[in-house]
Design a protein around this motif. Sequence first.
Motif, PDB file in Angstrom:
ATOM      1  N   ARG A 168       0.820  -1.231   0.000  1.00 35.23           N
ATOM      2  CA  ARG A 168       0.000   0.000   0.000  1.00 35.23           C
ATOM      3  C   ARG A 168       0.843   1.266   0.000  1.00 35.23           C
ATOM      4  NH1 ARG A 168      -2.927  -3.512   3.310  1.00 35.23           N
ATOM      5  NH2 ARG A 168      -5.012  -3.927   2.492  1.00 35.23           N
ATOM      6  N   ASN A 169       2.065   1.187   0.559  1.00 36.45           N
ATOM      7  CA  ASN A 169       2.947   2.357   0.617  1.00 36.45           C
ATOM      8  C   ASN A 169       3.759   2.548  -0.660  1.00 36.45           C
ATOM      9  OD1 ASN A 169       2.117   2.730   3.289  1.00 36.45           O
ATOM     10  ND2 ASN A 169       3.723   1.367   4.053  1.00 36.45           N
ATOM     11  N   GLY A 170       3.598   1.646  -1.619  1.00 38.96           N
ATOM     12  CA  GLY A 170       4.343   1.740  -2.864  1.00 38.96           C
ATOM     13  C   GLY A 170       5.707   1.076  -2.813  1.00 38.96           C
ATOM     14  N   THR A 171       6.018   0.390  -1.711  1.00 38.36           N
ATOM     15  CA  THR A 171       7.299  -0.305  -1.569  1.00 38.36           C
ATOM     16  C   THR A 171       7.247  -1.627  -2.330  1.00 38.36           C
ATOM     17  OG1 THR A 171       7.536   0.655   0.632  1.00 38.36           O
ATOM     18  CG2 THR A 171       8.956  -1.223   0.095  1.00 38.36           C
ATOM     19  N   THR A 172       8.316  -1.927  -3.068  1.00 29.77           N
ATOM     20  CA  THR A 172       8.360  -3.182  -3.822  1.00 29.77           C
ATOM     21  C   THR A 172       9.270  -4.194  -3.130  1.00 29.77           C
ATOM     22  OG1 THR A 172      10.206  -2.434  -5.198  1.00 29.77           O
ATOM     23  CG2 THR A 172       7.980  -2.013  -6.028  1.00 29.77           C
ATOM     24  N   SER A 173       8.895  -5.451  -3.251  1.00 29.62           N
ATOM     25  CA  SER A 173       9.696  -6.565  -2.733  1.00 29.62           C
ATOM     26  C   SER A 173       9.709  -7.642  -3.802  1.00 29.62           C
ATOM     27  CB  SER A 173       9.086  -7.126  -1.453  1.00 29.62           C
ATOM     28  OG  SER A 173       9.008  -6.126  -0.456  1.00 29.62           O
ATOM     29  N   SER A 174      10.863  -8.268  -4.005  1.00 24.96           N
ATOM     30  CA  SER A 174      11.003  -9.278  -5.053  1.00 24.96           C
ATOM     31  C   SER A 174      11.359 -10.632  -4.468  1.00 24.96           C
ATOM     32  CB  SER A 174      12.078  -8.860  -6.054  1.00 24.96           C
ATOM     33  OG  SER A 174      11.703  -7.661  -6.697  1.00 24.96           O
ATOM     34  N   TYR A 175      10.820 -11.674  -5.116  1.00 29.15           N
ATOM     35  CA  TYR A 175      11.031 -13.043  -4.679  1.00 29.15           C
ATOM     36  C   TYR A 175      11.267 -13.931  -5.894  1.00 29.15           C
ATOM     37  CZ  TYR A 175       8.872 -11.134  -0.506  1.00 29.15           C
ATOM     38  OH  TYR A 175       8.596 -10.355   0.580  1.00 29.15           O
ATOM     39  N   ARG A 176      11.870 -15.082  -5.660  1.00 29.90           N
ATOM     40  CA  ARG A 176      11.965 -16.114  -6.698  1.00 29.90           C
ATOM     41  C   ARG A 176      11.234 -17.344  -6.179  1.00 29.90           C
ATOM     42  NH1 ARG A 176      13.751 -17.451 -11.483  1.00 29.90           N
ATOM     43  NH2 ARG A 176      14.709 -15.431 -11.800  1.00 29.90           N
ATOM     44  N   TRP A 177      10.179 -17.711  -6.910  1.00 23.03           N
ATOM     45  CA  TRP A 177       9.318 -18.841  -6.544  1.00 23.03           C
ATOM     46  C   TRP A 177       9.802 -20.065  -7.302  1.00 23.03           C
ATOM     47  CZ3 TRP A 177       5.345 -16.330  -3.781  1.00 23.03           C
ATOM     48  CH2 TRP A 177       4.459 -17.185  -3.116  1.00 23.03           C
ATOM     49  N   THR A 178      10.141 -21.127  -6.604  1.00 20.92           N
ATOM     50  CA  THR A 178      10.610 -22.360  -7.248  1.00 20.92           C
ATOM     51  C   THR A 178       9.604 -23.481  -7.010  1.00 20.92           C
ATOM     52  OG1 THR A 178      12.915 -21.705  -6.911  1.00 20.92           O
ATOM     53  CG2 THR A 178      12.489 -24.038  -7.388  1.00 20.92           C
ATOM     54  N   VAL A 179       9.192 -24.116  -8.105  1.00 18.40           N
ATOM     55  CA  VAL A 179       8.254 -25.238  -8.027  1.00 18.40           C
ATOM     56  C   VAL A 179       8.889 -26.458  -8.680  1.00 18.40           C
ATOM     57  CG1 VAL A 179       6.157 -23.822  -7.925  1.00 18.40           C
ATOM     58  CG2 VAL A 179       7.073 -24.490 -10.138  1.00 18.40           C
ATOM     59  N   ARG A 180       8.512 -27.637  -8.181  1.00 14.16           N
ATOM     60  CA  ARG A 180       9.025 -28.893  -8.737  1.00 14.16           C
ATOM     61  C   ARG A 180       7.879 -29.855  -8.973  1.00 14.16           C
ATOM     62  NH1 ARG A 180      13.471 -28.177  -5.033  1.00 14.16           N
ATOM     63  NH2 ARG A 180      15.247 -27.509  -6.253  1.00 14.16           N
ATOM     64  N   LYS A 181       8.013 -30.641 -10.040  1.00 11.01           N
ATOM     65  CA  LYS A 181       7.047 -31.704 -10.298  1.00 11.01           C
ATOM     66  C   LYS A 181       7.373 -32.851  -9.343  1.00 11.01           C
ATOM     67  CE  LYS A 181       5.474 -32.623 -14.455  1.00 11.01           C
ATOM     68  NZ  LYS A 181       5.362 -33.153 -15.844  1.00 11.01           N
ATOM     69  N   GLN A 182       6.370 -33.271  -8.604  1.00 10.68           N
ATOM     70  CA  GLN A 182       6.564 -34.301  -7.587  1.00 10.68           C
ATOM     71  C   GLN A 182       6.639 -35.684  -8.226  1.00 10.68           C
ATOM     72  OE1 GLN A 182       6.995 -33.104  -4.211  1.00 10.68           O
ATOM     73  NE2 GLN A 182       7.202 -31.387  -5.637  1.00 10.68           N
ATOM     74  N   ASP A 183       7.464 -36.554  -7.607  1.00  9.39           N
ATOM     75  CA  ASP A 183       7.617 -37.899  -8.174  1.00  9.39           C
ATOM     76  C   ASP A 183       7.166 -39.010  -7.231  1.00  9.39           C
ATOM     77  OD1 ASP A 183       9.650 -37.710  -6.342  1.00  9.39           O
ATOM     78  OD2 ASP A 183      11.274 -37.951  -7.803  1.00  9.39           O
ATOM     79  N   GLU A 184       6.496 -38.621  -6.127  1.00  2.00           N
ATOM     80  CA  GLU A 184       6.006 -39.624  -5.196  1.00  2.00           C
ATOM     81  C   GLU A 184       4.543 -39.370  -4.849  1.00  2.00           C
ATOM     82  OE1 GLU A 184       8.423 -40.070  -1.726  1.00  2.00           O
ATOM     83  OE2 GLU A 184      10.286 -40.185  -2.880  1.00  2.00           O
ATOM     84  N   PRO A 185       3.774 -40.448  -4.606  1.00  2.40           N
ATOM     85  CA  PRO A 185       2.378 -40.286  -4.193  1.00  2.40           C
ATOM     86  C   PRO A 185       2.316 -39.530  -2.866  1.00  2.40           C
ATOM     87  CG  PRO A 185       2.864 -42.581  -4.746  1.00  2.40           C
ATOM     88  CD  PRO A 185       4.163 -41.844  -4.730  1.00  2.40           C
ATOM     89  N   PRO A 186       1.255 -38.825  -2.550  1.00  3.71           N
ATOM     90  CA  PRO A 186       0.017 -38.738  -3.327  1.00  3.71           C
ATOM     91  C   PRO A 186       0.023 -37.621  -4.369  1.00  3.71           C
ATOM     92  CG  PRO A 186      -0.273 -37.603  -1.245  1.00  3.71           C
ATOM     93  CD  PRO A 186       1.145 -38.140  -1.251  1.00  3.71           C
ATOM     94  N   TYR A 187       1.154 -36.912  -4.510  1.00  6.81           N
ATOM     95  CA  TYR A 187       1.196 -35.765  -5.428  1.00  6.81           C
ATOM     96  C   TYR A 187       2.009 -36.039  -6.684  1.00  6.81           C
ATOM     97  CZ  TYR A 187      -0.499 -33.317  -1.287  1.00  6.81           C
ATOM     98  OH  TYR A 187      -1.237 -32.928  -0.197  1.00  6.81           O
ATOM     99  N   GLU A 188       2.245 -37.274  -7.003  1.00  9.75           N
ATOM    100  CA  GLU A 188       3.065 -37.635  -8.159  1.00  9.75           C
ATOM    101  C   GLU A 188       2.538 -36.963  -9.426  1.00  9.75           C
ATOM    102  OE1 GLU A 188       4.900 -41.626 -10.294  1.00  9.75           O
ATOM    103  OE2 GLU A 188       3.365 -41.805  -8.739  1.00  9.75           O
ATOM    104  N   GLY A 189       3.425 -36.206 -10.107  1.00  8.98           N
ATOM    105  CA  GLY A 189       3.048 -35.510 -11.336  1.00  8.98           C
ATOM    106  C   GLY A 189       2.539 -34.096 -11.121  1.00  8.98           C
ATOM    107  N   CYS A 190       2.363 -33.656  -9.881  1.00  8.77           N
ATOM    108  CA  CYS A 190       1.842 -32.315  -9.589  1.00  8.77           C
ATOM    109  C   CYS A 190       2.995 -31.336  -9.349  1.00  8.77           C
ATOM    110  CB  CYS A 190       0.967 -32.335  -8.338  1.00  8.77           C
ATOM    111  SG  CYS A 190      -0.509 -33.335  -8.475  1.00  8.77           S
ATOM    112  N   TRP A 191       2.827 -30.125  -9.835  1.00 10.39           N
ATOM    113  CA  TRP A 191       3.783 -29.058  -9.565  1.00 10.39           C
ATOM    114  C   TRP A 191       3.452 -28.452  -8.197  1.00 10.39           C
ATOM    115  CZ3 TRP A 191       7.999 -27.972 -12.467  1.00 10.39           C
ATOM    116  CH2 TRP A 191       8.043 -28.520 -13.773  1.00 10.39           C
ATOM    117  N   MET A 192       4.453 -28.415  -7.316  1.00  7.91           N
ATOM    118  CA  MET A 192       4.258 -27.855  -5.972  1.00  7.91           C
ATOM    119  C   MET A 192       5.484 -27.016  -5.610  1.00  7.91           C
ATOM    120  SD  MET A 192       2.547 -31.125  -4.038  1.00  7.91           S
ATOM    121  CE  MET A 192       1.726 -30.171  -2.748  1.00  7.91           C
ATOM    122  N   THR A 193       5.300 -26.133  -4.654  1.00  8.34           N
ATOM    123  CA  THR A 193       6.375 -25.198  -4.286  1.00  8.34           C
ATOM    124  C   THR A 193       7.470 -25.888  -3.491  1.00  8.34           C
ATOM    125  OG1 THR A 193       4.879 -23.325  -4.293  1.00  8.34           O
ATOM    126  CG2 THR A 193       6.904 -23.059  -3.044  1.00  8.34           C
ATOM    127  N   ALA A 194       8.693 -25.767  -4.007  1.00  9.03           N
ATOM    128  CA  ALA A 194       9.873 -26.289  -3.328  1.00  9.03           C
ATOM    129  C   ALA A 194      10.463 -25.229  -2.406  1.00  9.03           C
ATOM    130  CB  ALA A 194      10.915 -26.741  -4.331  1.00  9.03           C
TER     131      ALA A 194
END
Length: 199
Positions: A168-194
Motif C-alpha cells: 500500500r505504501n508503494g514499496t516493492t519486494s522481489s522473490y523467486r518462486w521455485t516449483v518442482r514436479k513431484q515424483d512420489e504419491p500422493p502428489y506424483e506428477g503435480c507441480w508444488m512449491t519447493a
Amino acid sequence: MTAVRPLVLVALAVLVSLAGCGAFFGGGDSAGSEATITPADVPTDETRAVEKTGEGSYWGNVSVDANRSAVTQPRVLELRPNCERPPGLVVHIQVLALQNNDPATNEGINTTWQFASPSNRGLTGPYSNFVRTIESGFEPLLNATGVRYGPLDRDGDTASQPVTVVNRNGTTSSYRWTVRKQDEPPYEGCWMTAGVAPA
C-alpha cells in the motif's frame, strides 16, 4: 393459425427487450465501468504445448494490479493441488491467495500451504510454523496491491519465476518462486512449491 401469431409476437418482443440488456450477459460497452480482474483461465492444450517445448511462457511477464475482488477471493482460496496445472499457474494461484489473505482466518496462507511440497513442509515444520514464517519473513506478499510476474524459467521438472509485489505504501519486494514436479504419491506428477526466496 391465429394462435401462432401472438406467440411469434411475444417471442420477438422478448428478443428485442433482451437485445438492449447486453451488459447483463457480458456484452455491451464496458467503458466507464470498473473492470474486475479474475484469475487467469486454465491454459488450453495449445498453451501447455508452448510450455513443454520451451518456446515461451504463457504465465510470464504479466502485471496484475487491484486483484482483490469478490470474484477472485473465493475462487483462489478454494483451489488445491492437482496434476493438470502447469508450473506458472501454480505460482500465480499462491501469489493471488496471499494477496487475498484474510488476517482473521489466514485462508490465503492455508491455500499456499496446500501447494507446498512435502519436502518444503518438512523444512518449515507444522502449519503454525509456516504461518509465522509467512507473517514475519514474507509479509509483503500478504495483501499486496500489485504484482509483477517475470518470465518463467523451466529446466525439466523444476521451474522458477520472479515475482515482485507492491504494498500500500508503494514499496516493492522481489522473490523467486521455485516449483518442482513431484515424483512420489500422493502428489506424483503435480507441480508444488519447493521454496520461495527473496530476490
